[in-house]
Design an enzyme around this catalytic site. Structure first.
Site, PDB file in Angstrom:
ATOM      1  N   GLU A  74       0.754  -1.904  -0.232  1.00 57.28           N
ATOM      2  CA  GLU A  74      -0.262  -0.012   0.215  1.00 57.28           C
ATOM      3  C   GLU A  74       0.455   1.048   0.296  1.00 57.28           C
ATOM      4  OE1 GLU A  74      -1.486   2.629   0.882  1.00 57.28           O
ATOM      5  OE2 GLU A  74      -1.957   2.655   2.892  1.00 57.28           O
TER       6      GLU A  74
ATOM      7  N   CYS B 220      -1.785   8.958   2.582  1.00 58.23           N
ATOM      8  CA  CYS B 220      -1.994   8.309   1.124  1.00 58.23           C
ATOM      9  C   CYS B 220      -3.065   8.530   0.229  1.00 58.23           C
ATOM     10  CB  CYS B 220      -2.288   6.921   1.250  1.00 58.23           C
ATOM     11  SG  CYS B 220      -2.767   5.909   2.501  1.00 58.23           S
TER      12      CYS B 220
HETATM   13  P1  NDP Z   1       9.247   5.435   4.189  1.00 57.08           P
HETATM   14  O1  NDP Z   1       8.533   4.608   3.095  1.00 57.08           O
HETATM   15  O2  NDP Z   1      10.778   5.331   4.176  1.00 57.08           O
HETATM   16  O3  NDP Z   1       8.621   4.100   5.133  1.00 57.08           O
HETATM   17  C1  NDP Z   1       7.636   3.102   5.595  1.00 57.08           C
HETATM   18  C2  NDP Z   1       8.337   1.992   6.416  1.00 57.08           C
HETATM   19  O4  NDP Z   1       8.948   1.309   5.480  1.00 57.08           O
HETATM   20  C3  NDP Z   1       9.164   2.814   7.345  1.00 57.08           C
HETATM   21  O5  NDP Z   1       9.055   1.871   8.242  1.00 57.08           O
HETATM   22  C4  NDP Z   1       9.885   2.400   6.969  1.00 57.08           C
HETATM   23  O6  NDP Z   1      11.402   2.297   8.413  1.00 57.08           O
HETATM   24  C5  NDP Z   1      10.514   1.224   6.230  1.00 57.08           C
HETATM   25  N1  NDP Z   1      11.042   1.054   5.352  1.00 57.08           N
HETATM   26  C6  NDP Z   1      11.937   2.596   4.843  1.00 57.08           C
HETATM   27  N2  NDP Z   1      12.662   1.541   3.079  1.00 57.08           N
HETATM   28  C7  NDP Z   1      12.807   0.379   3.604  1.00 57.08           C
HETATM   29  C8  NDP Z   1      13.301  -0.111   2.702  1.00 57.08           C
HETATM   30  N3  NDP Z   1      14.507  -0.502   1.444  1.00 57.08           N
HETATM   31  N4  NDP Z   1      13.315  -1.951   3.621  1.00 57.08           N
HETATM   32  C9  NDP Z   1      12.648  -2.303   4.479  1.00 57.08           C
HETATM   33  N5  NDP Z   1      11.796  -1.136   5.196  1.00 57.08           N
HETATM   34  C10 NDP Z   1      11.801  -0.057   4.417  1.00 57.08           C
HETATM   35  O7  NDP Z   1       8.328   6.437   3.813  1.00 57.08           O
HETATM   36  P2  NDP Z   1       9.127   7.912   4.646  1.00 57.08           P
HETATM   37  O8  NDP Z   1       9.194   7.621   6.539  1.00 57.08           O
HETATM   38  O9  NDP Z   1      10.350   7.576   4.576  1.00 57.08           O
HETATM   39  O10 NDP Z   1       8.412   8.840   3.898  1.00 57.08           O
HETATM   40  C11 NDP Z   1       8.995   9.486   2.203  1.00 57.08           C
HETATM   41  C12 NDP Z   1       7.645   9.020   1.777  1.00 57.08           C
HETATM   42  O11 NDP Z   1       6.888   8.189   1.740  1.00 57.08           O
HETATM   43  C13 NDP Z   1       6.492  10.386   2.191  1.00 57.08           C
HETATM   44  O12 NDP Z   1       6.783  11.719   1.706  1.00 57.08           O
HETATM   45  C14 NDP Z   1       5.569   9.968   1.359  1.00 57.08           C
HETATM   46  O13 NDP Z   1       5.163  10.013   0.554  1.00 57.08           O
HETATM   47  C15 NDP Z   1       5.688   8.222   1.542  1.00 57.08           C
HETATM   48  N6  NDP Z   1       4.396   7.795   2.415  1.00 57.08           N
HETATM   49  C16 NDP Z   1       3.214   7.637   2.346  1.00 57.08           C
HETATM   50  C17 NDP Z   1       2.529   6.188   2.942  1.00 57.08           C
HETATM   51  C18 NDP Z   1       1.350   5.721   3.006  1.00 57.08           C
HETATM   52  O14 NDP Z   1       0.370   5.930   3.528  1.00 57.08           O
HETATM   53  N7  NDP Z   1       1.670   5.207   1.547  1.00 57.08           N
HETATM   54  C19 NDP Z   1       3.541   6.164   4.506  1.00 57.08           C
HETATM   55  C20 NDP Z   1       4.301   7.010   4.649  1.00 57.08           C
HETATM   56  C21 NDP Z   1       4.991   7.846   3.746  1.00 57.08           C
HETATM   57  P3  NDP Z   1      12.254   3.084   8.915  1.00 57.08           P
HETATM   58  O15 NDP Z   1      11.479   4.186   9.419  1.00 57.08           O
HETATM   59  O16 NDP Z   1      13.288   2.228  10.174  1.00 57.08           O
HETATM   60  O17 NDP Z   1      12.711   4.186   7.436  1.00 57.08           O
END
Ligand code: NDP
Length: 457
Positions: free
Chosen positions: A230, A264
């Protein structure tokens, strides 16, 4: 940056946590395996009791307020929205507690055997990689169906909401779920590979950004394990000349600024039919000017700080690039450099060329992009002109237009005369770069089960 609570309203580091070592993670996976062995045999009516008990904990007024305050402290959500989020988590627990037996019951099928049926069996340990924006809801939305189906769960939550992650684990424990059925792992993303490669782990659900989704899905693919993604969205909000303008504007504001714009399924691109564009914008701008921005713990606050300094920097850069490419801010557009905390003012941008790169990006904050169109044809074309495909909202009183929106908008959901929202009863998820698979509803519980065909002669 590590695993830590940094209050987004003040920028203060409140608490930091050590990440689990590889050995500690391995032990937790072993515990998960042992728990699954027992838990899959526990009758559904017992799981139902525990899930309803989790809901009761979330519904307790004093405790839910404390949970909401914790969320707000860790990621800056306005407190009223945090309280509503805790209540919604109770709803999804009740929903699956009440419906799992019906969803998971054997389904007889006529075939050439004397009897045949479909049965639904749990897979094992499912990893949830979750984001900070709805730190309770995203987890419960995953966990309620997964646990009711007999799976056990490991949560890798976002690194900026560790206390929410620990609190959720404590709720499931207190509700009665046996040790190891739901575990929080305080780890950073570099440990996800170790977990996904473990034979006990049978699938992964990720909510987050496109790069995180692509990376985790690639890993899951290499292990032939199912994944549900998602991801982001750039949802259109289309207003046609026949729309109830007052209701459309009111909803447009809410749909853009919910969670300080960090959702999102927030409406991000406002596509206005020319005849109503001026009137819509007048009210939309006035409403944005009236929004109360400030301390997210204040119940009057409508827009809080962004969750992290990085999110703020990204948004500021996007608005600057949009302005360089011709966009004009009707309200907002400049951050107060003297204000502490990750605050960004509610902003409405017009005149951004649709073909500019930045028009294709997701704006994760209180920034609305407004476009004008001459007819429904161009409204639909512009709405679909994105790599994302999560939700779409369209406003019209015209039945023919409504039918075209329902049929032609390329998205995981279409809401007519209402804002896109998640509801335990309705499937939730996207297409294109917004991800795949569905959460919630009857569909959601089947993502992590073995749909087993049974044939007997
Ligand atoms: P991320 O996608 O980086 O984080 C979401 C989760 O994924 C966190 O638990 C993060 O861990 C983990 N994660 C990140 N990179 C990896 C990887 N390579 N392998 C495994 N797990 C990973 O979101 P951000 O917080 O950096 O936000 C950045 C952008 O993402 C936002 O500006 C928005 O555009 C989008 N976003 C969308 C969401 C939605 O609801 N669809 C929710 C959040 C973000 P950790 O925190 O330890 O990095």
């Amino acid at each position: 940056m590590g695993i830590a609570t940094i209050n987004p309203a003040t920028g203060q580091l409140e608490q930091s946590f050590n990440a689990l070592t590889a050995e500690q993670v391995a032990r937790k996976i072993d515990l998960s395996a042992a728990a699954f062995d027992q838990y899959q045999r526990i009758p559904l009516h017992q799981r139902r009791v525990w899930m309803n008990q989790a809901a009761a904990i979330l519904e307790d007024d004093g405790r839910s307020t404390a949970m909401a305050q914790l969320m707000t402290r860790e990621m800056g959500k306005p407190i009223q929205e945090a309280i509503a989020e805790v209540k919604k988590c109770a709803w999804v627990c009740h929903y699956y507690a009440d419906h799992a037996a019906e969803f998971l019951q054997d389904q007889p099928v006529q075939s050439d055997g004397s009897r045949a049926w479909i049965s639904f069996q749990p897979l094992g340990t499912i990893l949830a990689v979750m984001p900070w924006n709805f730190p309770f809801w995203q987890v419960f939305r995953f966990a309620a169906p997964a646990l009711m189906a007999g799976n056990v769960a490991l949560l890798k939550h976002a690194s900026n909401v560790p206390q929410c992650a620990l609190q959720i684990e404590a709720i499931f424990k207190e509700a009665g779920f046996p040790s190891g059925v739901f575990q929080t792992l305080l780890i950073q993303s570099d440990r996800v590979e170790q977990i996904l490669k473990h034979p006990q782990v049978q699938g992964v659900a990720l909510t987050g950004s496109e790069p995180a989704g692509a990376s985790v899905a690639a890993l899951a693919g290499s292990q032939i394990k199912p994944s549900v993604l998602e991801l982001g969205g750039s949802d259109p909000f289309i207003v046609m000349p026949s729309a109830n303008l007052e209701a459309a504007v009111k909803t447009a504001v809410k749909a853009r600024i919910l969670n300080s714009g960090q959702s999102c399924i927030a409406a991000k691109r406002f596509i206005l039919a020319e005849p109503i564009a001026e009137a819509f914008l007048d009210s939309f701008v006035a409403a944005f000017q009236d929004l109360k921005v400030g301390d997210p713990q204040d119940p009057q606050t409508q827009v809080g700080p962004l969750a992290t300094a990085d999110i703020l920097d990204t948004l500021e850069d996007q608005v600057a690039r949009a302005q360089q490419q011709g966009a004009k801010a009707l309200v907002g557009g400049i951050r107060d450099p003297h204000q502490s905390g990750n605050f960004y003012p509610p902003t409405i941008l017009v005149d951004l060329p649709v073909e500019s790169d930045v028009a294709q990006e997701e704006f994760f904050g209180p920034v609305a992009l407004v476009f004008r169109v001459s007819d429904i044809e161009s409204a639909i074309q512009l709405a679909n002109w994105t790599e994302f495909g999560l939700g779409a909202s369209a406003w019209t009183q015209d039945a023919a237009e409504r039918d075209r929106f329902v049929r032609e908008l390329v998205a995981g959901s279409v809401f007519i005369n209402g804002m896109v929202k998640s509801d335990p009863r309705l499937p939730f998820g996207g297409i294109k770069k917004s991800g795949y698979g569905r959460e919630l509803s009857q569909r959601g519980i089947y993502e992590f089960v073995n749909v087993k065909t049974v044939w007997i002669q």
